[in-house]
Design a protein around this motif. Structure first.
Motif, short mmCIF file in Angstrom:
data_model
loop_
_atom_site.label_atom_id
_atom_site.label_comp_id
_atom_site.label_asym_id
_atom_site.label_seq_id
_atom_site.Cartn_x
_atom_site.Cartn_y
_atom_site.Cartn_z
N GLY A 89 19.08 3.26 -41.74
CA GLY A 89 20.38 2.64 -42.06
C GLY A 89 20.84 1.74 -40.92
N TYR A 90 20.62 2.18 -39.67
CA TYR A 90 21.03 1.37 -38.52
C TYR A 90 20.09 0.20 -38.28
N VAL A 91 18.85 0.34 -38.73
CA VAL A 91 17.93 -0.81 -38.68
C VAL A 91 18.51 -1.93 -39.56
N LYS A 92 18.97 -1.55 -40.75
CA LYS A 92 19.59 -2.54 -41.65
C LYS A 92 20.85 -3.14 -41.01
N GLN A 93 21.60 -2.30 -40.32
CA GLN A 93 22.82 -2.76 -39.64
C GLN A 93 22.49 -3.84 -38.61
N TYR A 94 21.45 -3.60 -37.80
CA TYR A 94 21.05 -4.59 -36.80
C TYR A 94 20.60 -5.89 -37.46
N PHE A 95 19.86 -5.78 -38.56
CA PHE A 95 19.45 -7.00 -39.26
C PHE A 95 20.68 -7.77 -39.74
N PHE A 96 21.65 -7.05 -40.25
CA PHE A 96 22.87 -7.71 -40.74
C PHE A 96 23.58 -8.41 -39.58
N ASP A 97 23.79 -7.68 -38.49
CA ASP A 97 24.53 -8.25 -37.35
C ASP A 97 23.80 -9.46 -36.77
N LEU A 98 22.49 -9.35 -36.60
CA LEU A 98 21.72 -10.46 -36.01
C LEU A 98 21.67 -11.67 -36.94
N THR A 99 21.73 -11.42 -38.25
CA THR A 99 21.75 -12.52 -39.21
C THR A 99 23.12 -13.20 -39.21
N GLU A 100 24.18 -12.41 -39.11
CA GLU A 100 25.55 -12.96 -39.13
C GLU A 100 25.87 -13.74 -37.85
N ASP A 104 24.18 -17.70 -29.82
CA ASP A 104 25.16 -16.82 -29.16
C ASP A 104 24.46 -16.12 -27.98
N PRO A 105 25.03 -16.20 -26.77
CA PRO A 105 24.39 -15.52 -25.62
C PRO A 105 24.27 -14.00 -25.83
N ALA A 106 25.05 -13.46 -26.76
CA ALA A 106 24.97 -12.01 -27.04
C ALA A 106 23.84 -11.67 -28.01
N TRP A 107 23.17 -12.71 -28.55
CA TRP A 107 22.14 -12.47 -29.58
C TRP A 107 20.94 -11.70 -29.04
N LEU A 108 20.42 -12.16 -27.91
CA LEU A 108 19.23 -11.51 -27.33
C LEU A 108 19.52 -10.08 -26.85
N PRO A 109 20.65 -9.84 -26.16
CA PRO A 109 20.98 -8.46 -25.80
C PRO A 109 21.07 -7.54 -27.03
N LYS A 110 21.61 -8.08 -28.15
CA LYS A 110 21.70 -7.30 -29.39
C LYS A 110 20.30 -6.99 -29.92
N LEU A 111 19.41 -7.98 -29.85
CA LEU A 111 18.03 -7.78 -30.29
C LEU A 111 17.35 -6.70 -29.45
N LYS A 112 17.63 -6.69 -28.15
CA LYS A 112 17.00 -5.69 -27.27
C LYS A 112 17.50 -4.28 -27.58
N GLU A 113 18.78 -4.18 -27.89
CA GLU A 113 19.36 -2.89 -28.31
C GLU A 113 18.62 -2.40 -29.58
N PHE A 114 18.42 -3.34 -30.50
CA PHE A 114 17.73 -3.05 -31.76
C PHE A 114 16.32 -2.55 -31.47
N ARG A 115 15.63 -3.23 -30.55
CA ARG A 115 14.27 -2.84 -30.21
C ARG A 115 14.22 -1.43 -29.61
#
Ligand code: FE2
Ligand code: FE2
Length: 189
Positions: A120-131, A136-147
């Motif tokens: 469910g949280y994998v889907k959440q990360y996909f949603f947030d990263l798509t939105e 956005d400088p916060a995009w890569l840190p968000k991707l790393k959290e996801f990883r």
């Protein structure tokens, strides 16, 4: 009584209909070949757990490519994110529809529910990263959290829970799970 002109029109109509049907058939065939090609690495990896581990490794390679992008590479980020989402969605479909289901049947319901919760949280990360805007400088840190989340999820599956499930099943059952999982994967390939 039909005139020659009407007969001609009828035969033209049939020709167009046959042509359209052939076009649809060719389209279906191309789609089938494409699906088989997408599912092939999973099938060739062999048993269900080895196949899922191979998909984990393939997904991590896409993460590597994404982490190497700069904030200005917005089109590349969108493209790779779409690829990652497709690969992981197919992967999760196989796990949820077959592997987690058999886990519950084998007395591992809590573990299966825990893994399903993380999906469910994998889907959440996909949603947030798509939105988010891709520069956005916060995009890569968000991707790393996801990883981080997905890597610890993969480790738990590969190192603990999948071996546990495999050992509860007979050779025939493991073979059956492999076939059932590939059938599900083909639907979303
Ligand atoms: Fe999973
Ligand atoms: Fe997995």
């Amino acid at each position: 009584m039909t005139t020659e002109h009407e007969a001609d029109a009828g035969s033209t109509g049939r020709t167009i209909a046959i042509g359209a049907a052939a076009g649809v058939a060719a389209g279906l065939l191309i789609n089938l070949v494409r699906k088989a090609a997408v599912q092939a690495p999973t099938v060739f990896a062999g048993q269900w757990d080895a196949a899922l581990a191979a998909e984990h490794a393939a997904a991590l390679k896409i993460f590597d490519l994404l982490e190497a992008t700069g904030d200005s590479a917005t089109a590349r980020r969108s493209f790779l994110l779409m690829q990652l989402k497709h690969a992981i969605s197919k992967h999760a479909f196989q796990e949820e529809n077959v592997v987690y289901a058999i886990m519950r049947d084998q007395g591992l319901a809590d573990a299966a529910d825990h893994l399903n919760h993380e999906h469910g949280y994998v889907k959440q990360y996909f949603f947030d990263l798509t939105e988010m805007t891709k520069d956005d400088p916060a995009w890569l840190p968000k991707l790393k959290e996801f990883r981080d989340l997905i890597e610890s999820h993969m480790r738990e599956e590969e190192d603990e829970l999948f071996p546990k499930l495999r050992s509860k099943l007979s050779a025939d059952q493991n073979k059956h799970i492999t076939a059932a999982m590939n059938k599900e994967g083909l639907k979303l390939a």
